[in-house]
Design an enzyme around this catalytic site. Structure first.
Site, PDB file in Angstrom:
ATOM      1  N   ARG A  14      48.241  38.312  33.090  1.00  9.49           N
ATOM      2  CA  ARG A  14      47.917  38.958  34.285  1.00  9.49           C
ATOM      3  C   ARG A  14      48.765  40.270  34.728  1.00  9.49           C
ATOM      4  O   ARG A  14      48.635  40.845  35.352  1.00  9.49           O
ATOM      5  CB  ARG A  14      48.055  37.880  35.552  1.00  9.49           C
ATOM      6  CG  ARG A  14      46.953  36.707  35.558  1.00  9.49           C
ATOM      7  CD  ARG A  14      45.878  37.138  35.265  1.00  9.49           C
ATOM      8  NE  ARG A  14      45.335  36.663  33.841  1.00  9.49           N
ATOM      9  CZ  ARG A  14      44.244  37.425  33.235  1.00  9.49           C
ATOM     10  NH1 ARG A  14      43.250  38.093  33.901  1.00  9.49           N
ATOM     11  NH2 ARG A  14      44.035  36.985  32.013  1.00  9.49           N
ATOM     12  N   GLN A  62      40.870  31.677  26.850  1.00  9.15           N
ATOM     13  CA  GLN A  62      41.254  31.553  28.648  1.00  9.15           C
ATOM     14  C   GLN A  62      40.235  30.395  28.878  1.00  9.15           C
ATOM     15  O   GLN A  62      39.932  30.463  30.342  1.00  9.15           O
ATOM     16  CB  GLN A  62      40.840  32.913  28.982  1.00  9.15           C
ATOM     17  CG  GLN A  62      41.752  33.880  29.028  1.00  9.15           C
ATOM     18  CD  GLN A  62      41.572  35.180  29.642  1.00  9.15           C
ATOM     19  OE1 GLN A  62      41.280  35.301  30.889  1.00  9.15           O
ATOM     20  NE2 GLN A  62      40.841  36.126  28.806  1.00  9.15           N
ATOM     21  N   ASP A 109      28.834  35.742  32.341  1.00  8.28           N
ATOM     22  CA  ASP A 109      30.279  36.071  32.345  1.00  8.28           C
ATOM     23  C   ASP A 109      30.953  34.511  32.114  1.00  8.28           C
ATOM     24  O   ASP A 109      30.504  33.730  32.642  1.00  8.28           O
ATOM     25  CB  ASP A 109      30.980  36.698  33.685  1.00  8.28           C
ATOM     26  CG  ASP A 109      31.990  37.403  33.377  1.00  8.28           C
ATOM     27  OD1 ASP A 109      32.435  37.577  32.194  1.00  8.28           O
ATOM     28  OD2 ASP A 109      32.628  37.825  34.409  1.00  8.28           O
ATOM     29  N   GLU A 110      32.212  34.695  31.404  1.00  6.78           N
ATOM     30  CA  GLU A 110      33.205  33.568  31.298  1.00  6.78           C
ATOM     31  C   GLU A 110      32.524  32.086  30.749  1.00  6.78           C
ATOM     32  O   GLU A 110      32.582  31.285  31.088  1.00  6.78           O
ATOM     33  CB  GLU A 110      33.746  33.125  32.556  1.00  6.78           C
ATOM     34  CG  GLU A 110      34.667  34.235  33.430  1.00  6.78           C
ATOM     35  CD  GLU A 110      35.803  34.446  32.908  1.00  6.78           C
ATOM     36  OE1 GLU A 110      36.288  33.857  32.028  1.00  6.78           O
ATOM     37  OE2 GLU A 110      36.652  35.039  33.870  1.00  6.78           O
ATOM     38  N   LYS A 136      36.572  43.976  30.011  1.00  3.82           N
ATOM     39  CA  LYS A 136      35.232  43.564  29.824  1.00  3.82           C
ATOM     40  C   LYS A 136      34.310  43.821  30.912  1.00  3.82           C
ATOM     41  O   LYS A 136      33.051  44.032  30.580  1.00  3.82           O
ATOM     42  CB  LYS A 136      35.454  41.894  29.853  1.00  3.82           C
ATOM     43  CG  LYS A 136      34.320  40.992  29.866  1.00  3.82           C
ATOM     44  CD  LYS A 136      34.717  39.705  30.147  1.00  3.82           C
ATOM     45  CE  LYS A 136      35.197  39.511  31.500  1.00  3.82           C
ATOM     46  NZ  LYS A 136      35.638  38.143  32.159  1.00  3.82           N
ATOM     47  N   THR A 137      34.799  43.863  31.924  1.00  4.83           N
ATOM     48  CA  THR A 137      33.914  44.179  33.242  1.00  4.83           C
ATOM     49  C   THR A 137      33.407  45.388  33.144  1.00  4.83           C
ATOM     50  O   THR A 137      32.216  45.717  33.525  1.00  4.83           O
ATOM     51  CB  THR A 137      34.706  43.890  34.597  1.00  4.83           C
ATOM     52  OG1 THR A 137      35.275  42.770  34.608  1.00  4.83           O
ATOM     53  CG2 THR A 137      33.705  43.838  35.889  1.00  4.83           C
TER      54      THR A 137
END
Length: 830
Positions: free
Chosen positions: A606, A248, A217-218, A30-31
């Site tokens: 993670r 998430q 973001d998020e 994503k980043t």
DNA sequence: TCAGACGACATTTTT
DNA sequence: TGTCGTCTGA
């Protein structure tokens, strides 16, 4: 355009104008997509200053702007957190919301303090009602854009609970005082901007035009205020790119509205949706496991995560006897891996649901010589000494900051106590003054003895002088002067006390932070200011300082883990009551149950190479041992179950071994301190303290383990035999040091003895006949019938564990005051 | 005013 | 079992 992007990634990068929604699963790059997208926009002629990227954490913001910089070499793109974006905006237009440009930012602790003080003023009892709960209500309301006024209206229309009765009074007063002090709290930072956007169309349009391209973001974590801000900035130019993952969303309890994400397409009809489902982070085993877990949630966008990575090792669930074993098992394994050269310390992360779980692990890691860093916990800026000094700085910057005044007026002690402060506050209120201004007129305050006036005047003068100095000099010099004038270090003078040493260190660190800030800002061609430094301090948290490159194992809560990745991950305590947490399940809300599952999902995803879930058979919980039940999420995943139960003997068999180990650990600590390259593991004194208490606990734990064996075994005869056996075993173990009577008794043993003696006498003093016996039938008002499976010994904190008929539920109660009703004994266990 | 004793309390917490 | 706020005596 870029060969290394997948088609969906490329689509997100190439999308130009209009709304774009990127649903990005964990590890889906994503980043990378966002940074490439920014680069592409610039390539297309969009000006850097027209792009605004909003994140939730400083870390995410920093990472993003570094990567943009890395891609383009330079970038004047605005990348910032919601809060600092709002702070900056308010500095430019403070008068829009009734502030002055030197407003200061209240942190969480200040907020509590202020609420506490207001409650006292309004004569509410702060012992029966925790101010934090009141603040929570206020904060929740404001997250939903409910003003004090609206809250009062709502309250009058329905029957509120007792807390709301207090909130009803406190809320408006709180809002008023915060504003009067020319300060804002975290919530208000956002709310003021919402007000500006909603109340001033000209201004809204100006900002909308200024930031033609907005990236968020998020997005699933945005609350109502943030949602409004984002929408307000995207009317004329709806070039809004939101990225997020509904799976998430783990901050619902804090006002985050995952539905914002679901609603995006409805809010912006022309939306292009891109779904990133390929995971580049984890092995197939891990991705599969995560997919199985999350498939049990009801999900609107249900796209399957997949990966082309190697299969990898199966995900393991490891069962330990108790939390000590768990901690030592994990620590030992990490130590082994590293010493065998298979990995480095920074490859490992240990996650847990609640911070309390970190303690035994910290001890065990230190014990095995493993360097670690704990994210969260106490932030540098939360330390008393740092907050003191920042309080002074805030008062210097903003003389109206009464919260800051209250904090520092008697630090170090100037003889101004609660009573005096109240007198000053009353005078200040009557004359519409700030506390500092009132202190400056101390001679006019009735009811103040001459002995109090002097210090108040002096304090006022001191702040005045420092404020003058602040206009000219550097901030680090200002802090140094401040410390000198108030003789601050005299508070922490004990040369040998490690705590004091620590505090002095923090003071110097703060000075250093100021210096760094100043240099950095100057290097960037801007003018450093006290204001800027304070803002940095208030909007920075410790989690940001977690540094993967430090050569240490990282410990953090599952919440803090979001957005990070580690080759090997341990998730501790995958047990019922922890994940999902009891508190979250309090209301039996299925939404919370799903949020807890997402939390575990975040933890699981993670891991890059290896994932270990652990659970214990019993856990030391607030001082007493409780048997545990596996997490209901466990059967949802395909796991390889490994029982470490019998394999790992308790790490310390007898108290006499403790000293040898403490000595070893101390040497390791000294060595690591000298090396300086690895972060200090734990101060020697701290480690020793912990190990001693651990040794004591192990003794007790061994005892408890044997009792458990007894309770678990099927036939009563067996149980009796085993109990006998363990008795003799215990004497053999514990009597080792006793037999070596000639040698001096080690400190640990003395401590242990003192402790048990104290316990015994305390128990003797309050000795009551035990109310419950093993095997007894009891009734609980809520859980119904059950059988006592365990009774702890007769101290005042004796506990009973009961297995209930309903759901096989197992609960432990403090015998002295529990609602259990005895129903008489059943045959088999006496 | 301050230090020590006592008792209530105990999730998560990007800012 | 710890921590933190409040209470109490010097």
């Amino acid at each position: 355009m870029n060969p290394s992007l997948t088609p969906p990634q490329q689509a997100a990068v190439d999308h130009f104008e209009g709304p774009l929604l990127v649903l990005a699963g964990p590890g889906s790059g994503k980043t990378r997509v966002i940074t490439y997208r920014i680069a592409r926009l610039l390539q297309r002629g969009v000006l850097p200053e027209e792009i605004l990227a909003l994140t939730f954490t400083n870390k995410a913001a920093r990472e993003m702007s570094e990567r943009v910089y890395g891609l383009l070499g330079s970038a004047r793109v605005h990348v910032s957190t919601f809060h600092s974006f709002c702070a900056r905006l308010l500095r430019r237009f403070p008068d829009q919301v009734g502030l002055k440009d030197n407003f200061t930012i209240l942190d969480a602790a200040d907020q509590v303090q202020l609420v506490r003080q207001i409650m006292k003023e309004l004569e509410f009892d702060t012992t029966t009602l925790d101010p934090r709960r009141v603040l929570n209500r206020i904060s929740n309301a404001r997250n939903n854009l409910i003003t004090a006024e609206a809250f009062r209206q709502q309250y009058e229309e329905r029957v509120g609970d007792p807390i709301d009765t207090v909130v009803y009074e406190v809320f408006p007063e709180y809002e008023l005082q915060v504003l009067h002090q020319n300060s804002v709290d975290f919530d208000a930072l956002l709310l003021h901007v919402v007000d500006i956007l909603g109340g001033n169309e000209q201004m809204r349009e100006f900002l909308d035009r200024t930031y033609r391209f907005v990236l968020v973001d998020e997005y699933q974590d945005t609350n109502l205020a943030q949602y409004r801000i984002v929408r307000g900035l995207s009317q004329i130019f709806p070039n809004l790119c939101a990225t997020g993952d509904p799976d998430q969303s783990i901050y619902g309890w804090r006002g985050a509205r995952p539905e914002n994400l679901a609603q995006f397409e409805a809010d912006f009809p022309q939306t292009q949706v891109v779904s990133l489902d390929q995971n580049f982070r984890s092995t197939q085993a891990i991705v599969q496991c995560a997919g199985q877990l999350i498939s049990h949630n009801t999900r609107r966008h249900r796209s399957e995560l997949f990966t082309e990575n190697p299969p990898g090792d199966p995900v393991r669930l490891r069962v330990f006897a108790d939390s000590e074993d768990e901690a030592h098992g994990v620590a030992e394994e990490i130590a082994e891996h590293v010493s065998a050269g298979r990995a480095k310390f920074s490859d490992f992360a240990i996650f847990y649901r609640v911070n309390a779980l970190s303690r035994p692990v910290e001890t065990a890691l230190s014990f095995h010589g493993v360097p670690f860093q704990v994210a969260s916990g106490y932030s540098f800026y939360d330390r008393a000494e740092v907050r003191d000094l920042l309080g002074f700085l805030r008062l210097i910057e903003n003389p109206a900051d009464d919260v800051a005044f209250s904090r520092v007026i008697n630090r170090p002690a100037r003889g101004i106590g609660e009573k005096t402060l109240q007198t000053v506050a009353a005078f200040a209120r009557e004359h519409q003054l700030s506390l500092l201004a009132a202190a400056g007129q101390a001679e006019k305050i009735p009811g103040l003895g001459a002995r109090r006036r002097g210090p108040l005047k002096e304090f006022h003068e001191l702040i005045g002088n420092l404020a003058e100095a602040a206009l000219k000099g550097r901030i680090d010099r200002l802090i140094e002067r401040l410390i000198g004038e108030i003789n601050y270090m005299s508070l922490w003078v004990d040369e040998n006390d490690e705590v004091d040493e620590d505090r002095r260190g923090n003071v110097y660190e703060l000075i250093n932070a100021a210096r760094l800030y100043e240099d950095a800002v100057q290097a960037g061609g801007d003018t450093p200011s006290l204001q800027g430094f304070l803002e940095l301090a208030s909007l920075t948290s410790e989690v940001d300082s977690v540094d993967e490159s430090r050569g240490a194992v990282t410990l953090m809560t599952l919440h803090a883990a979001k957005g990070l990745e580690f080759p090997t991950v341990y998730i501790l305590g995958v047990e019922n009551g922890l994940i999902p947490h009891d508190r979250a399940m309090k209301h039996g809300d299925p939404a919370s149950y799903q949020e807890e599952r997402r939390l575990l999902f975040v933890g699981v995803t993670r891991a890059m190479q290896e994932l270990n879930l652990t659970q214990t058979r019993r856990r030391n919980f607030r001082g007493s041992w409780r048997s545990t039940i596996s997490s209901p999420y466990v059967p949802e995943m395909q796991l390889e179950v490994v029982c470490e139960d019998d394999e790992l003997a308790p790490p310390v068999q007898s108290i006499s071994q403790v000293d040898a180990r403490i000595e070893k650990a101390r040497l390791r600590y000294e060595a690591s301190k000298k090396r300086q390259d690895s972060p200090a593991i734990m101060s020697a004194a701290d480690l020793e303290r912990r190990m001693r208490s651990e040794a004591i606990r192990i003794e007790k734990g061994g005892d408890a383990a044997r009792r458990r064996q007894q309770a678990d075994s099927d036939s009563p005869t067996d149980a009796a035999e085993q109990a006998d056996e363990s008795q003799s075993q215990e004497t053999a173990e514990v009597s080792v040091p006793t037999e070596s009577a000639g040698t001096a008794l080690d400190e640990a043993r003395q401590a242990l003895q003192r402790l048990t003696q104290k316990k015994k006498s305390a128990a003797a003093a309050t000795a009551k006949p035990p109310r419950f016996a093993l095997g007894e039938s009891v009734r609980h008002p809520r859980y119904g019938r059950g059988v006592v499976t365990e009774v702890s010994d007769g101290s005042s904190r004796a506990t009973v564990t009961v297995q209930f008929e309903v759901d096989d539920r197992c609960e432990t109660f403090v015998a002295a005051h529990c609602p259990l009703q005895p129903l008489g004994r059943t045959g088999n266990a006496s």
